[in-house]
Design an enzyme around this catalytic site. Structure first.
Site, mmCIF file in Angstrom:
data_model
loop_
_atom_site.group_PDB
_atom_site.id
_atom_site.type_symbol
_atom_site.label_atom_id
_atom_site.label_comp_id
_atom_site.label_asym_id
_atom_site.label_seq_id
_atom_site.Cartn_x
_atom_site.Cartn_y
_atom_site.Cartn_z
ATOM 1 N N ASP A 180 0.846 -1.186 0.000
ATOM 2 C CA ASP A 180 0.000 0.000 0.000
ATOM 3 C C ASP A 180 0.886 1.243 0.000
ATOM 4 O OD1 ASP A 180 -1.698 2.239 1.165
ATOM 5 O OD2 ASP A 180 -3.189 0.630 1.091
ATOM 6 N N ASN A 183 -13.176 -2.924 2.430
ATOM 7 C CA ASN A 183 -14.083 -1.787 2.550
ATOM 8 C C ASN A 183 -15.058 -1.815 1.374
ATOM 9 O OD1 ASN A 183 -12.583 -0.819 4.777
ATOM 10 N ND2 ASN A 183 -11.142 0.190 3.399
ATOM 11 N N HIS A 205 -10.719 -4.672 -3.302
ATOM 12 C CA HIS A 205 -9.381 -4.907 -2.777
ATOM 13 C C HIS A 205 -9.447 -5.283 -1.306
ATOM 14 C CE1 HIS A 205 -10.152 -0.565 -2.397
ATOM 15 N NE2 HIS A 205 -9.312 -0.535 -1.376
ATOM 16 N N MET A 206 -8.507 -6.116 -0.925
ATOM 17 C CA MET A 206 -8.395 -6.608 0.442
ATOM 18 C C MET A 206 -7.118 -6.026 1.036
ATOM 19 S SD MET A 206 -7.996 -10.608 1.585
ATOM 20 C CE MET A 206 -9.724 -11.005 1.325
ATOM 21 N N HIS A 207 -7.235 -5.460 2.225
ATOM 22 C CA HIS A 207 -6.072 -4.962 2.952
ATOM 23 C C HIS A 207 -5.569 -6.080 3.856
ATOM 24 C CE1 HIS A 207 -6.860 -0.609 2.126
ATOM 25 N NE2 HIS A 207 -8.097 -1.072 1.981
#
Length: 114
Positions: free
Chosen positions: A31, A88, A101-103
């Protein structure tokens, strides 16, 4: 209509980013504005605008993304300490880029969320 966004540009290597993992289905990269010592984004290579757009045809992508997060956590040896994965959804959920998207967050004790 041009559907490119910052994530598709990273996937296609049009923008330089530290790619951690990539296969035919997903790409994982650091990120640009990390919220923890480890902050990796995992995205499908095909645009799915949000988790609300998951359907019968593409539902397996969520499992692929989660499995990728686990592989990364093991590879970089933070899976035993623990980590958080977050998706989110839309404006009120904090999603700022219209691409699912996955954090993957880790590397420190993360405060209780709920």
């Amino acid at each position: 209509m041009n559907c490119e966004n910052i994530f598709t540009k990273i996937i296609k290597k049009k923008i330089k980013s530290k790619i951690i993992y990539q296969n035919k289905k997903v790409t994982a990269f650091e990120d640009a504005n990390p919220k923890s010592p480890i902050h990796i984004l995992i995205v499908p290579n095909k645009i799915i605008k949000s988790i609300n757009k998951i359907n019968k045809k593409n539902k397996n992508i969520i499992g692929t993304m989660a499995y990728t997060a686990i592989k990364i956590a093991k590879k970089f040896n933070f899976y035993k300490q623990g980590y958080r994965i977050v998706i989110n959804c839309n404006k009120y959920g904090g999603q700022t880029i219209p691409h699912l998207h996955m954090h993957l967050l880790g590397g420190k004790i993360l405060g209780k969320f709920c």
